[in-house]
Design an enzyme around this catalytic site. Structure first.
Site, PDB file in Angstrom:
ATOM      1  N   CYS A   1      74.277 -45.157   7.964  1.00 49.51           N
ATOM      2  CA  CYS A   1      74.469 -44.956   6.578  1.00 49.51           C
ATOM      3  C   CYS A   1      73.251 -44.209   5.859  1.00 49.51           C
ATOM      4  O   CYS A   1      73.295 -43.166   5.062  1.00 49.51           O
ATOM      5  CB  CYS A   1      75.030 -46.019   5.619  1.00 49.51           C
ATOM      6  SG  CYS A   1      75.909 -47.095   6.355  1.00 49.51           S
TER       7      CYS A   1
ATOM      8  N   CYS B   1      82.847 -42.557  10.216  1.00 48.42           N
ATOM      9  CA  CYS B   1      83.322 -43.407   9.133  1.00 48.42           C
ATOM     10  C   CYS B   1      84.080 -42.664   7.859  1.00 48.42           C
ATOM     11  O   CYS B   1      84.598 -43.261   7.049  1.00 48.42           O
ATOM     12  CB  CYS B   1      82.287 -44.393   8.574  1.00 48.42           C
ATOM     13  SG  CYS B   1      80.994 -43.258   7.857  1.00 48.42           S
TER      14      CYS B   1
HETATM   15 FE1  FES Z   1      79.779 -44.586   6.398  1.00 53.45          FE
HETATM   16 FE2  FES Z   1      78.061 -46.161   5.453  1.00 53.45          FE
HETATM   17  S1  FES Z   1      80.030 -46.791   6.678  1.00 53.45           S
HETATM   18  S2  FES Z   1      78.028 -44.090   5.466  1.00 53.45           S
END
Ligand code: FES
Length: 147
Positions: free
Chosen positions: A103, A33
């Site tokens: 996360c 991400c």
């Molecule tokens: Fe990357 Fe939450 S989407 S830490």
């Protein structure tokens, strides 16, 4: 979709910032991400965490879990801080949606990285602490199976 506690910690994150001359600093990221988390720990001579701050380039769930994690590790010994797992943080926040579980790993791993840094600087071994990874996306696949 998010609990009130998550929204509260997202809107009013606790312990955001840096600690100058921190006892330990840990930075981890998630290559999938692209989010990054840095944790600072101030640990006294008795091994008690006096202060903990974080900075993140991360999503809302990363902010909320880190905020809660910093609250949970404060006042604990380094050994007790290992029990502040992402699961414990999520429970304290009344849960996270399944797609956001990774996360919370960012917060846990950043604390571990900061503890590792502290242990290395002080030449001590923290029982049960494994060498942290820089990129939690390598780890998250195995851990995600628990959910
Ligand atoms: Fe990357 Fe939450 S989407 S830490």
């Amino acid at each position: 979709m998010y609990s009130e506690k998550v929204m509260d910690h997202f809107n009013n994150p606790r312990n955001v910032g840096e600690i100058e001359n921190a006892s330990g600093v840990g930075t981890v990221g998630n290559a999938k991400c692209g989010d990054i988390m840095r944790m600072y720990l101030d640990i006294d001579d008795n091994g008690i965490i006096q202060d903990c701050k974080f900075k993140t380039f991360g999503c809302g769930a990363a902010v909320a879990t880190s905020s809660m994690a910093t609250e949970l590790v404060k006042g604990k010994t380094v050994q007790e801080a290992l029990l502040v797992t992402n699961k414990a943080v999520m429970e304290a926040l009344d849960g996270l949606p399944p797609v956001k579980v990774h996360c919370s790993l960012l917060a846990e791993e950043a604390i571990h990285a900061a503890l590792w840094d502290y242990a290395e600087k002080h030449n001590i071994k923290i029982e049960g602490l494994e060498k942290p990874v820089n990129d939690i996306s390598e780890k998250e696949e195995d851990e995600a199976e628990d959910y």
